[in-house]
Write a protein that holds these residues in place. Structure first.
Motif, PDB file in Angstrom:
ATOM      1  N   GLN A  40       0.909  -1.277   0.069  1.00 33.82           N
ATOM      2  CA  GLN A  40       0.025   0.099   0.099  1.00 33.82           C
ATOM      3  C   GLN A  40       0.690   1.178  -0.186  1.00 33.82           C
ATOM      4  N   ARG A  41       0.510   2.198  -0.727  1.00 29.87           N
ATOM      5  CA  ARG A  41       1.240   3.368  -0.947  1.00 29.87           C
ATOM      6  C   ARG A  41       1.744   4.144   0.322  1.00 29.87           C
ATOM      7  N   GLY A  42       0.706   4.359   1.321  1.00 34.60           N
ATOM      8  CA  GLY A  42       0.835   4.822   2.544  1.00 34.60           C
ATOM      9  C   GLY A  42       2.009   4.039   3.539  1.00 34.60           C
ATOM     10  N   LYS A  62       2.512  25.546   0.910  1.00 33.24           N
ATOM     11  CA  LYS A  62       2.043  25.316  -0.448  1.00 33.24           C
ATOM     12  C   LYS A  62       2.586  26.443  -1.461  1.00 33.24           C
ATOM     13  N   VAL A  63       3.337  26.161  -2.368  1.00 32.65           N
ATOM     14  CA  VAL A  63       3.796  26.971  -3.391  1.00 32.65           C
ATOM     15  C   VAL A  63       2.955  27.626  -4.207  1.00 32.65           C
ATOM     16  N   VAL A  64       2.996  28.970  -4.263  1.00 35.26           N
ATOM     17  CA  VAL A  64       1.988  29.556  -5.030  1.00 35.26           C
ATOM     18  C   VAL A  64       2.733  30.338  -6.287  1.00 35.26           C
ATOM     19  N   ALA A  91       8.417  18.694  -7.839  1.00 39.26           N
ATOM     20  CA  ALA A  91       7.763  17.335  -7.939  1.00 39.26           C
ATOM     21  C   ALA A  91       6.483  17.310  -7.319  1.00 39.26           C
ATOM     22  N   ASP A  92       5.435  18.290  -7.715  1.00 39.19           N
ATOM     23  CA  ASP A  92       4.341  18.654  -7.290  1.00 39.19           C
ATOM     24  C   ASP A  92       2.910  18.070  -8.038  1.00 39.19           C
ATOM     25  N   GLY A  93       3.267  17.120  -8.703  1.00 39.50           N
ATOM     26  CA  GLY A  93       2.151  16.266  -9.297  1.00 39.50           C
ATOM     27  C   GLY A  93       1.878  16.666 -10.721  1.00 39.50           C
ATOM     28  N   TRP A 116     -12.321   3.698  -9.883  1.00 45.91           N
ATOM     29  CA  TRP A 116     -12.485   3.789  -8.316  1.00 45.91           C
ATOM     30  C   TRP A 116     -11.624   2.987  -7.930  1.00 45.91           C
ATOM     31  N   ARG A 117     -11.080   3.261  -6.629  1.00 42.84           N
ATOM     32  CA  ARG A 117     -10.147   2.321  -5.957  1.00 42.84           C
ATOM     33  C   ARG A 117     -10.324   2.274  -4.720  1.00 42.84           C
ATOM     34  N   GLY A 118     -10.162   1.093  -3.995  1.00 42.52           N
ATOM     35  CA  GLY A 118     -10.438   0.844  -2.685  1.00 42.52           C
ATOM     36  C   GLY A 118      -9.800  -0.445  -2.214  1.00 42.52           C
ATOM     37  N   GLY A 215       8.850  13.455 -11.735  1.00 45.18           N
ATOM     38  CA  GLY A 215       7.573  12.647 -11.813  1.00 45.18           C
ATOM     39  C   GLY A 215       6.515  13.256 -12.448  1.00 45.18           C
ATOM     40  N   ASP A 216       5.345  13.088 -12.027  1.00 49.83           N
ATOM     41  CA  ASP A 216       4.243  13.706 -12.649  1.00 49.83           C
ATOM     42  C   ASP A 216       4.159  15.014 -13.051  1.00 49.83           C
ATOM     43  N   ALA A 217       4.816  15.816 -12.331  1.00 50.29           N
ATOM     44  CA  ALA A 217       5.032  17.256 -12.952  1.00 50.29           C
ATOM     45  C   ALA A 217       5.710  17.377 -14.295  1.00 50.29           C
ATOM     46  N   THR A 222      -1.221   7.755 -17.667  1.00 47.77           N
ATOM     47  CA  THR A 222      -2.483   6.928 -17.335  1.00 47.77           C
ATOM     48  C   THR A 222      -1.890   6.029 -16.382  1.00 47.77           C
ATOM     49  N   PRO A 223      -2.747   5.554 -15.643  1.00 43.80           N
ATOM     50  CA  PRO A 223      -2.047   4.285 -14.598  1.00 43.80           C
ATOM     51  C   PRO A 223      -2.263   2.783 -15.286  1.00 43.80           C
ATOM     52  N   ASN A 224      -2.403   2.768 -16.527  1.00 47.36           N
ATOM     53  CA  ASN A 224      -2.683   1.518 -17.201  1.00 47.36           C
ATOM     54  C   ASN A 224      -1.556   0.641 -17.117  1.00 47.36           C
ATOM     55  N   MET A 225      -0.090   1.027 -16.853  1.00 43.42           N
ATOM     56  CA  MET A 225       0.846   0.230 -16.778  1.00 43.42           C
ATOM     57  C   MET A 225       1.492   0.224 -15.329  1.00 43.42           C
ATOM     58  N   GLY A 226       0.774   0.951 -14.491  1.00 42.92           N
ATOM     59  CA  GLY A 226       1.374   1.087 -13.198  1.00 42.92           C
ATOM     60  C   GLY A 226       2.525   1.465 -12.853  1.00 42.92           C
ATOM     61  N   GLN A 227       2.669   2.663 -13.911  1.00 45.85           N
ATOM     62  CA  GLN A 227       4.083   3.068 -13.964  1.00 45.85           C
ATOM     63  C   GLN A 227       4.394   4.396 -13.356  1.00 45.85           C
ATOM     64  N   GLY A 228       3.461   5.250 -13.156  1.00 45.27           N
ATOM     65  CA  GLY A 228       3.757   6.670 -12.873  1.00 45.27           C
ATOM     66  C   GLY A 228       4.735   6.747 -11.611  1.00 45.27           C
ATOM     67  N   ALA A 229       4.225   6.272 -10.724  1.00 45.40           N
ATOM     68  CA  ALA A 229       5.421   6.346  -9.219  1.00 45.40           C
ATOM     69  C   ALA A 229       6.701   5.778  -9.559  1.00 45.40           C
ATOM     70  N   CYS A 230       6.657   4.638 -10.444  1.00 39.05           N
ATOM     71  CA  CYS A 230       7.873   3.813 -10.569  1.00 39.05           C
ATOM     72  C   CYS A 230       8.718   4.648 -11.436  1.00 39.05           C
ATOM     73  N   GLN A 231       8.109   5.693 -12.411  1.00 33.39           N
ATOM     74  CA  GLN A 231       9.157   6.388 -13.430  1.00 33.39           C
ATOM     75  C   GLN A 231       9.475   7.619 -12.432  1.00 33.39           C
TER      76      GLN A 231
HETATM   77  C1  LIG Z   1      -5.793   5.643 -10.200  1.00 33.03           C
HETATM   78  C2  LIG Z   1      -4.245   5.496 -10.472  1.00 33.03           C
HETATM   79  C3  LIG Z   1      -3.406   4.367 -10.329  1.00 33.03           C
HETATM   80  C4  LIG Z   1      -2.433   4.442  -9.971  1.00 33.03           C
HETATM   81  N1  LIG Z   1      -1.493   3.258  -9.733  1.00 33.03           N
HETATM   82  C5  LIG Z   1      -0.230   3.296  -9.933  1.00 33.03           C
HETATM   83  C6  LIG Z   1       0.476   2.267  -9.770  1.00 33.03           C
HETATM   84  O1  LIG Z   1      -0.084   1.079  -9.522  1.00 33.03           O
HETATM   85  N2  LIG Z   1       1.721   2.188  -9.743  1.00 33.03           N
HETATM   86  C7  LIG Z   1       2.382   3.385 -10.129  1.00 33.03           C
HETATM   87  O2  LIG Z   1       3.602   3.356 -10.074  1.00 33.03           O
HETATM   88  N3  LIG Z   1       1.880   4.556 -10.183  1.00 33.03           N
HETATM   89  C8  LIG Z   1       0.601   4.427 -10.071  1.00 33.03           C
HETATM   90  N4  LIG Z   1      -0.155   5.811 -10.486  1.00 33.03           N
HETATM   91  C9  LIG Z   1       0.702   6.768 -10.683  1.00 33.03           C
HETATM   92  C10 LIG Z   1       1.066   7.545  -9.478  1.00 33.03           C
HETATM   93  O3  LIG Z   1       0.017   7.973  -8.428  1.00 33.03           O
HETATM   94  C11 LIG Z   1       1.837   8.885  -9.710  1.00 33.03           C
HETATM   95  O4  LIG Z   1       2.616   8.803 -10.874  1.00 33.03           O
HETATM   96  C12 LIG Z   1       2.675   9.140  -8.593  1.00 33.03           C
HETATM   97  O5  LIG Z   1       1.903   9.587  -7.341  1.00 33.03           O
HETATM   98  C13 LIG Z   1       3.526  10.408  -9.061  1.00 33.03           C
HETATM   99  O6  LIG Z   1       4.381  10.823  -8.022  1.00 33.03           O
HETATM  100  P1  LIG Z   1       5.031  12.509  -7.670  1.00 33.03           P
HETATM  101  O7  LIG Z   1       5.510  12.581  -6.551  1.00 33.03           O
HETATM  102  O8  LIG Z   1       5.501  12.795  -9.170  1.00 33.03           O
HETATM  103  O9  LIG Z   1       3.672  13.291  -7.641  1.00 33.03           O
HETATM  104  P2  LIG Z   1       2.199  13.099  -6.664  1.00 33.03           P
HETATM  105  O10 LIG Z   1       2.389  11.906  -5.896  1.00 33.03           O
HETATM  106  O11 LIG Z   1       1.117  13.701  -7.126  1.00 33.03           O
HETATM  107  O12 LIG Z   1       3.053  14.135  -5.360  1.00 33.03           O
HETATM  108  C14 LIG Z   1       3.017  15.568  -5.606  1.00 33.03           C
HETATM  109  C15 LIG Z   1       2.845  16.095  -4.200  1.00 33.03           C
HETATM  110  O13 LIG Z   1       3.244  17.510  -4.120  1.00 33.03           O
HETATM  111  C16 LIG Z   1       2.371  17.744  -3.452  1.00 33.03           C
HETATM  112  N5  LIG Z   1       1.773  19.400  -3.969  1.00 33.03           N
HETATM  113  C17 LIG Z   1       1.105  19.457  -5.134  1.00 33.03           C
HETATM  114  N6  LIG Z   1       0.831  20.952  -5.429  1.00 33.03           N
HETATM  115  C18 LIG Z   1       1.578  21.552  -4.303  1.00 33.03           C
HETATM  116  C19 LIG Z   1       2.101  22.876  -4.226  1.00 33.03           C
HETATM  117  N7  LIG Z   1       1.412  23.859  -5.005  1.00 33.03           N
HETATM  118  N8  LIG Z   1       2.951  23.325  -3.030  1.00 33.03           N
HETATM  119  C20 LIG Z   1       3.550  22.263  -2.444  1.00 33.03           C
HETATM  120  N9  LIG Z   1       2.991  20.949  -2.643  1.00 33.03           N
HETATM  121  C21 LIG Z   1       2.354  20.556  -3.394  1.00 33.03           C
HETATM  122  C22 LIG Z   1       1.125  17.138  -3.004  1.00 33.03           C
HETATM  123  O14 LIG Z   1       0.301  17.444  -2.055  1.00 33.03           O
HETATM  124  C23 LIG Z   1       1.854  15.977  -3.107  1.00 33.03           C
HETATM  125  O15 LIG Z   1       2.225  15.523  -1.845  1.00 33.03           O
HETATM  126  C24 LIG Z   1      -1.465   5.825 -10.374  1.00 33.03           C
HETATM  127  C25 LIG Z   1      -2.443   7.220 -10.493  1.00 33.03           C
HETATM  128  C26 LIG Z   1      -3.725   6.712 -10.444  1.00 33.03           C
HETATM  129  C27 LIG Z   1      -4.428   8.059 -10.453  1.00 33.03           C
END
Ligand SMILES: Cc1cc2nc3c(=O)[nH]c(=O)nc-3n(C[C@H](O)[C@H](O)[C@H](O)COP(=O)(O)OP(=O)(O)OC[C@H]3O[C@@H](n4cnc5c(N)ncnc54)[C@H](O)[C@@H]3O)c2cc1C
Length: 313
Positions: A40-42, A62-64, A91-93, A116-118, A215-217, A222-231
């Motif tokens: 689990q992620r947490g 929070k960065v503005v 790395a703010d998503g 939906w996830r649970g 990262g996501d930024a 899309t989550p189809n390969m489960g790769q977002g967090a891995c990358q």
């Molecule tokens: C439905 C779903 C399923 C997924 N399944 C998988 C999987 O199985 N395997 C996998 O590898 N990936 C999966 N992912 C993708 C994964 O969740 C993301 O790729 C990953 O969390 C990206 O990490 P990150 O650190 O780049 O961004 P995030 O995890 O989005 O973290 C960004 C952080 O920045 C903070 N933040 C945002 N804005 C600000 C701001 N202005 N100021 C300060 N802080 C800010 C946020 O609070 C957060 O803590 C899934 C995603 C979804 C939506």
């Protein structure tokens, strides 16, 4: 003690849970001396935080706004404070404020799928305990994997936007194998999260002066390969290596050069996989399933190996 659940395969199945295709993750465990686990992620975050000096983490900042420069960059926070840094790593998503301040042309693409996830309190039959199983219907998809002996993480996707009561969800997957409704019905409704599936169209550049994206930024997929967090983790590994070897802006350039091709491929492939897995027309879905059955195992292993493999520095 935390005991993540070992995974030996990822299986694609029909909605009735008949096998279409499989990826033996145990092959990569042997090849790269790793352990593929479901966690689990947490729980993973907690493990990582425990190894950090927590004084370096400041919450509720929070960065503005971002002001970039070639010697220093500064961040402005929502509490009115601002700070100067030698380097800023955004790395703010997916909805990154840092990215949107640096570049004004980034585009979030919506896949027209809702997810939906649970986490269900259910014990899986023995045969599924070390597998991630995904079931493909027509315009719907469901996946499940064991996290602990009594917990199963699941996700369900539908090619539209639907409300999220358990009854709606069970109805949505009523043509699926009965294990799906068992899993959903053992999940408290307020533990079900819904999000629409989207990604980021590949952007031209990941950095400007002493500010860089990660990262996501930089490359949300899309989550189809489960790769977002891995990358994102691979990004962090690469960037930290280059920052330890080169001046900041050189490190940013080398990091982007090494990482961009792979992340663009993941984003593209994941988008295509999402379209294939959500074919709505039942006749086309049958043809798709036949094609999935015909894919040889060696092809799967080659494709997944490209994802596992790290580019050399
Ligand atoms: C439905 C779903 C399923 C997924 N399944 C998988 C999987 O199985 N395997 C996998 O590898 N990936 C999966 N992912 C993708 C994964 O969740 C993301 O790729 C990953 O969390 C990206 O990490 P990150 O650190 O780049 O961004 P995030 O995890 O989005 O973290 C960004 C952080 O920045 C903070 N933040 C945002 N804005 C600000 C701001 N202005 N100021 C300060 N802080 C800010 C946020 O609070 C957060 O803590 C899934 C995603 C979804 C939506």
């Amino acid at each position: 003690m935390i005991c993540p659940c070992p995974l030996s395969s990822i299986n694609i199945n029909t909605a009735e849970l008949h096998r279409l295709n499989t990826i033996e993750t145990s092959y990569f465990d042997h090849k790269y001396a790793v352990n593929c686990v479901a966690i689990q992620r947490g729980v993973l975050q907690q493990l990582l935080i425990e190894t950090l000096n927590t004084q370096c983490i400041q919450l509720n900042k929070k960065v503005v706004d971002v002001n970039w420069g070639s010697c220093q960059s500064s961040l402005t926070f929502s509490d009115g404070t601002f700070l100067d840094f030698d380097a800023v790593i955004g790395a703010d998503g997916i909805h990154s404020v840092v990215r949107n301040t640096l570049f004004d042309d980034s585009l979030i693409r919506h896949a027209q799928q809702t997810c939906w996830r649970g986490i269900s309190s259910i014990q899986l039959p023995q045969e599924y305990q070390h597998q991630l199983n995904e079931l493909w219907g027509a315009g719907t998809r469901f996946g499940f994997v064991r996290l602990t002996p009594n917990e199963v993480y699941w996700y369900g996707l539908h090619s539209s936007h639907l409300p999220i009561t358990s009854r709606d969800l069970i109805h949505c997957f009523k043509k699926f194998h009965p294990i799906v409704s068992d899993i959903i019905s053992q999940t408290p409704t307020d533990n079900v999260f819904q999000s629409d599936v989207c990604d980021l169209r590949p952007i031209a550049s990941w950095s400007r002066d002493t500010v860089c994206l990660l990262g996501d930024a930089a490359h949300a997929t899309t989550p189809n390969m489960g790769q977002g967090a891995c990358q994102a983790i691979e990004d962090a590994y690469t960037l930290s290596y280059y920052l330890s070897q080169y001046p900041i802006m050189t490190a940013f350039a080398k990091y982007e050069c090494l990482r961009k091709n792979k992340t663009v491929k993941v984003v593209k492939l994941s988008w295509q996989l999402g379209n294939i897995s959500h074919i709505k027309n039942p006749a086309l879905a049958t043809i798709r399933n036949a094609a999935m059955r015909a894919i040889p195992n060696t092809y799967n292993l080659n494709q997944v190996n490209k994802i596992y493999k790290l580019a050399s520095f």
